[in-house]
Design a protein around this motif. Sequence first.
Motif, short mmCIF file in Angstrom:
data_model
loop_
_atom_site.label_atom_id
_atom_site.label_comp_id
_atom_site.label_asym_id
_atom_site.label_seq_id
_atom_site.Cartn_x
_atom_site.Cartn_y
_atom_site.Cartn_z
N MET A 212 0.77 -1.40 -0.43
CA MET A 212 0.13 0.15 -0.53
C MET A 212 0.89 1.00 -0.06
SD MET A 212 -3.08 -0.94 2.42
CE MET A 212 -1.84 -1.30 3.78
N LYS B 206 -7.22 4.33 3.68
CA LYS B 206 -8.04 4.86 4.14
C LYS B 206 -8.54 2.93 4.43
CE LYS B 206 -11.63 4.07 0.64
NZ LYS B 206 -13.61 4.14 1.65
N HIS B 207 -7.76 2.23 4.10
CA HIS B 207 -7.28 0.63 4.91
C HIS B 207 -7.83 0.60 6.39
CE1 HIS B 207 -6.51 -3.18 6.27
NE2 HIS B 207 -5.59 -2.87 6.94
N LYS C 233 -12.16 -7.56 2.24
CA LYS C 233 -13.33 -6.56 1.79
C LYS C 233 -12.57 -4.78 2.51
CE LYS C 233 -18.15 -7.85 2.33
NZ LYS C 233 -19.19 -7.38 3.74
N SER D 42 -8.71 10.67 2.55
CA SER D 42 -8.67 9.62 3.23
C SER D 42 -7.93 9.51 4.77
CB SER D 42 -7.33 8.63 2.45
OG SER D 42 -8.14 8.24 1.81
N CYS E 49 -6.12 6.98 -4.40
CA CYS E 49 -7.99 6.90 -3.27
C CYS E 49 -7.29 8.43 -3.37
CB CYS E 49 -7.69 6.61 -2.29
SG CYS E 49 -6.14 6.09 -1.60
N LEU F 222 -11.23 1.69 7.05
CA LEU F 222 -11.99 0.16 7.20
C LEU F 222 -12.32 -0.55 8.24
CD1 LEU F 222 -11.08 -0.30 3.45
CD2 LEU F 222 -13.68 0.75 4.28
N GLN G 134 -3.61 4.67 0.99
CA GLN G 134 -4.27 3.15 1.06
C GLN G 134 -4.28 3.50 2.19
OE1 GLN G 134 -1.63 1.42 -2.65
NE2 GLN G 134 -3.56 1.64 -3.42
N VAL H 154 -7.00 -1.93 0.04
CA VAL H 154 -6.82 -1.54 -0.50
C VAL H 154 -6.08 -0.85 -1.39
CG1 VAL H 154 -7.33 0.94 -0.63
CG2 VAL H 154 -7.91 0.24 1.50
N ASN H 155 -6.79 -1.68 -3.32
CA ASN H 155 -5.96 -1.67 -3.76
C ASN H 155 -5.74 -0.54 -4.85
OD1 ASN H 155 -7.19 -2.93 -4.93
ND2 ASN H 155 -6.50 -4.86 -5.20
#
Length: 153
Positions: A33, A40-41, A89, A101, A96, A44, A37, A92-93
């Motif tokens: 990442m 964002k991960h 789920k 984020s 963004c 999540l 990313q 994050v690939n």
Amino acid sequence: MVRKSLNNPIYDKEIIERISRLSENSPGKWGKMNVCQMLKHCDLVLQVALQRIELPRINTLFKTIGIITKKEMYVFNNGIPRNMPTFQKLIVNFECDFDESKTNLLKTLEEFREACQNKSLPNDHRLFGNMTEKDWEFLEYKHLDHHLKQFNV
């Protein structure tokens, strides 16, 4: 032995300050990442605790490994292993927006804090099994700490 946790305002503030030191060009020391990313991960993962994302059921072997990993992290106060597999789920690939984020992660972190204060976190996790408020606060700190170290903050 001090166990850092998001229920302690000192360590909560430390995490926020570390997130704030990230820039769009912060280099990663390991993993696939980029910094955006990763933000964002982490957002999540916190959303799982807020019950906005439901993880799929896993087989007994993986759940047993998860429960043992949780206990090991408590006993040895160690971190999350590098390149540890994650739920699809939460991967994050895709590209963004860095600022978006970062803002979203800080907002979700605040919502997580409120959920902790309101004692409204779930009592189970698909990987880690039974969870208490302290479990969530400890493991979410460990997860954020792991990824912030990944990006040198």
